[in-house]
Design an enzyme around this catalytic site. Structure first.
Site, short mmCIF file in Angstrom:
data_model
loop_
_atom_site.label_atom_id
_atom_site.label_comp_id
_atom_site.label_asym_id
_atom_site.label_seq_id
_atom_site.Cartn_x
_atom_site.Cartn_y
_atom_site.Cartn_z
N GLY A 243 0.84 -1.20 0.00
CA GLY A 243 0.00 0.00 0.00
C GLY A 243 0.87 1.25 0.00
N SER A 244 0.31 2.33 0.49
CA SER A 244 1.01 3.61 0.44
C SER A 244 2.17 3.63 1.44
CB SER A 244 0.03 4.73 0.77
OG SER A 244 -0.53 4.48 2.05
N GLY A 248 2.82 2.15 5.32
CA GLY A 248 4.04 1.46 5.74
C GLY A 248 4.68 2.13 6.95
N GLU A 265 5.75 -3.34 0.72
CA GLU A 265 5.68 -3.02 -0.72
C GLU A 265 4.90 -1.73 -0.83
OE1 GLU A 265 7.10 -4.77 -3.10
OE2 GLU A 265 7.57 -6.66 -2.10
N CYS A 299 1.60 0.81 -8.80
CA CYS A 299 2.75 1.26 -8.02
C CYS A 299 3.93 1.52 -8.94
CB CYS A 299 3.11 0.23 -6.95
SG CYS A 299 3.30 -1.43 -7.63
P1 NAD Z 1 -3.46 2.32 1.26
O1 NAD Z 1 -2.16 2.53 1.95
O2 NAD Z 1 -4.51 3.34 1.43
O3 NAD Z 1 -4.10 0.91 1.74
C1 NAD Z 1 -3.43 -0.30 1.52
C2 NAD Z 1 -3.92 -1.34 2.54
O4 NAD Z 1 -3.41 -1.00 3.83
C3 NAD Z 1 -5.43 -1.39 2.70
O5 NAD Z 1 -5.81 -2.74 2.88
C4 NAD Z 1 -5.67 -0.59 3.96
O6 NAD Z 1 -6.86 -0.91 4.63
C5 NAD Z 1 -4.46 -0.98 4.77
N1 NAD Z 1 -4.06 -0.03 5.82
C6 NAD Z 1 -4.04 1.32 5.74
N2 NAD Z 1 -3.54 1.85 6.89
C7 NAD Z 1 -3.23 0.79 7.69
C8 NAD Z 1 -2.68 0.67 9.01
N3 NAD Z 1 -2.35 1.75 9.72
N4 NAD Z 1 -2.49 -0.56 9.52
C9 NAD Z 1 -2.80 -1.66 8.80
N5 NAD Z 1 -3.34 -1.61 7.55
C10 NAD Z 1 -3.55 -0.40 7.01
O7 NAD Z 1 -3.13 2.11 -0.30
P2 NAD Z 1 -4.13 2.03 -1.54
O8 NAD Z 1 -4.69 3.38 -1.85
O9 NAD Z 1 -5.06 0.88 -1.39
O10 NAD Z 1 -3.11 1.62 -2.71
C11 NAD Z 1 -2.31 2.53 -3.41
C12 NAD Z 1 -0.91 2.59 -2.84
O11 NAD Z 1 -0.33 1.29 -2.77
C13 NAD Z 1 0.04 3.40 -3.70
O12 NAD Z 1 0.89 4.16 -2.89
C14 NAD Z 1 0.82 2.33 -4.46
O13 NAD Z 1 2.08 2.75 -4.94
C15 NAD Z 1 0.95 1.29 -3.41
N6 NAD Z 1 1.20 -0.03 -3.97
C16 NAD Z 1 2.45 -0.53 -3.86
C17 NAD Z 1 2.75 -1.77 -4.43
C18 NAD Z 1 4.14 -2.33 -4.36
O14 NAD Z 1 4.29 -3.52 -4.62
N7 NAD Z 1 5.16 -1.56 -4.01
C19 NAD Z 1 1.75 -2.48 -5.09
C20 NAD Z 1 0.47 -1.94 -5.17
C21 NAD Z 1 0.21 -0.71 -4.60
#
Ligand code: NAD
Length: 512
Positions: A243-244, A248, A265, A299
């Site tokens: 995720g974002s 992380g 990731e 991503c």
């Molecule tokens: P997001 O960070 O909003 O959410 C991702 C996941 O994390 C969701 O399931 C969310 O519920 C969970 N989450 C959020 N905050 C959390 C916390 N504090 N504790 C535990 N879980 C939590 O991301 P998004 O909008 O769904 O996706 C887009 C982002 O993901 C972009 O920044 C993109 O670059 C990144 N991404 C990275 C990769 C990679 O492999 N590097 C792959 C896909 C997406």
């Protein structure tokens, strides 16, 4: 070019129900009002779903722990048989899962099918891996001793996934974790619960068909707080979170505080360099897909193009021309290449980025405007944007999860590499060149600082055979192919003494 209308919400709902039913997922047990399954195609709500409570998460972890006790001693090639069956089910239901990916993430047909293909491919990879979880044997320095390492299953893996790859990332983690002897609790994005329920149903069917222990793959629905419960669980030795970077930053210290392991990731801000020797037809074609495909919501999306100053005008002209031809619209319609943004917030962030780039002296050369607002007022279709920037300002150094391509120029090659690396993220980079020394320099230790570095290929669209992930604020994790499996196992170094005598390492003498 933009397609005129979009599929109606009722049709989409029926299509989702059909796909779920075909996969064996029953929504009845998930009815509620905590999460709303929506489609970015129209922006409308499809179903209300319940979220899992903290106690539900604990129960899922406990179920996965119980299954682990049996699974860890099941021979790895037999564990592979489960993943093989899952791969067969994914092949049988490729259209169904792809339908749900299009419905929830807005991906065009070929990208949705491609995402499921990636799941099938990683299952194949993991089945092969189930016979190749190799440890090394090292020469011991002591006579009559054997020194070796063995790899053992780790335990319950918590998998947290993002909306934009709602199923492939789960499969990368799950297929590999299962052959490694781990069990999995999955917290999918709250924006894509339906795809998760369908995949979970397919895994349940594979478990039942192969006699694997029930409970080895679980799904918990909810938002960040549900993820946090998983992150904090002492019974989850590995958290693989996608995720974002913001997510992380919240997750990493919590896992570290309990000495758990994390595979992170996170966000990317990917660039490609176009040198003066580049094949421009190839570079422009590759850049158009990398920057505008998936509506800029990968991503690995290309967000920065660093072009030799002599080529900047023709490259921008060609890109602008190509962008004008891009069909934006309903991802279910044949011919569409750019589907919707996931929601209004994504559109707002895109507009803010364009405003900030303009305030920094940038010129929007194409796109940025909303499309289909009349046909689908609740949806956010946009024409992908190209902005010519005078410098790599703060806004360019951030990841905006939308199709905005910043074009920068350079004069000498060192400057191009410096610009490429001068961002906090380190996921994917590319170079377009026909000069071998430029290509080699880009791949070298003082070249691109990313986890994925390509030559004459855009930044997006990695294959499963390699390890996937990035450096710096992208989190440092590696998933999928190569030796990424090692993160999912614990290594034991074993020394066996068959000499009948005590012999100490480093020649230590302790004779009495
Ligand atoms: P997001 O960070 O909003 O959410 C991702 C996941 O994390 C969701 O399931 C969310 O519920 C969970 N989450 C959020 N905050 C959390 C916390 N504090 N504790 C535990 N879980 C939590 O991301 P998004 O909008 O769904 O996706 C887009 C982002 O993901 C972009 O920044 C993109 O670059 C990144 N991404 C990275 C990769 C990679 O492999 N590097 C792959 C896909 C997406």
């Amino acid at each position: 070019m933009a397609t005129a209308a979009v599929t109606g919400t009722d049709d989409i709902r029926t299509r989702a129900q059909t796909a779920l039913a075909r996969c064996g997922a029953d929504l009845a047990g998930y009815k509620g009002d905590a999460i709303t399954a929506r489609t970015p195609i129209t922006g409308a709500a499809l179903f209300g779903l319940r979220a899992d409570t903290p106690q539900d998460v604990d129960r899922a972890v406990e179920g996965a722990r119980t299954a682990f006790r049996t699974w860890r001693t099941t021979p790895a090639p037999l564990r592979g048989a489960l993943v093989k069956h899952l791969g067969h089910l994914l092949t049988e239901h490729q259209q169904d899962i792809a339908d749900l990916v299009t419905i929830e993430a807005g991906k065009i047909r070929s990208e949705a099918l491609g995402e499921v293909q990636e799941m099938i491919d990683i299952c194949d990879f993991a089945v092969g891996l189930s016979r190749q979880l190799y440890g090394r044997t090292m020469p011991s320095e002591r006579p009559g001793h054997r020194l070796m390492e063995t790899w053992h299953p780790l335990g319950v893996v918590g998998v947290i996934t993002a909306f934009n790859f709602p199923v492939a990332v789960w499969a990368w983690n799950t297929a590999v974790a299962l052959v490694c002897g781990d069990t999995v609790v999955w917290k999918p994005s709250e924006l894509t619960p339906l795809t998760a329920l369908a995949c979970s149903a397919l895994l349940d069917r594979a478990i039942a068909a192969t006699g694997a222990p029930a409970g080895l793959g679980q799904v918990v629905l909810g938002a960040a707080d549900t993820g946090e419960r998983l992150v904090d669980s002492h019974h989850v030795p590995l958290v693989s979170a996608t995720g974002s970077t913001r997510m992380g930053r919240a997750v990493a210290p919590r896992v570290a505080a309990r000495f758990g392991r994390a595979v992170l990731e996170l966000g990317g801000n990917n660039a490609a360099v176009v040198t003066s020797s580049a094949d421009l037809d190839l570079a422009v074609d590759a850049a158009v897909f990398a920057a505008s495909g998936t509506a800029g919501q990968r991503c690995t999306t290309l967000r920065r193009l660093i072009v030799h100053e002599d080529l900047a005008d023709p490259v921008v002209d060609r890109l602008t021309h190509a962008y004008r031809q891009l069909p934006v619209g309903d991802p279910f319609q044949a011919g569409t290449l750019v589907g919707p943004l996931v929601n209004e917030a994504a559109y707002t962030r895109m507009r803010e980025t364009l405003d900030r780039a303009t305030a920094d002296g940038g010129t929007v050369r194409a796109g940025g405007e909303r499309r289909l607002a009349e046909a689908a007022p609740g949806a956010y279709y946009v024409r992908p944007a190209i902005v010519r920037m005078p410098a790599q300002t703060a806004v360019v150094r951030e990841e905006t999860f939308a199709p905005v391509l910043h074009v920068l120029t350079y004069r000498d090659f060192d400057e191009a590499i410096a610009l490429h690396n001068d961002v906090p993220q380190g996921l994917s980079g590319g170079i377009f060149t026909t000069d071998q020394s430029e290509a080699e320099r880009f791949l070298a230790a003082d070249g691109a600082d990313c986890g994925i570095v390509n030559v004459n290929i855009g930044t997006s669209g990695a294959e499963i055979g390699g390890a996937f992930g990035g450096e710096k604020e992208t989190g440092g994790g590696r998933e999928s192919g190569s030796d990424a499996w090692r993160s999912y196992m614990r290594r034991a170094t074993n020394t066996v003494n068959y000499s009948g005598r005590v012999a100490l390492a480093q020649g230590v003498d302790f004779s009495r």
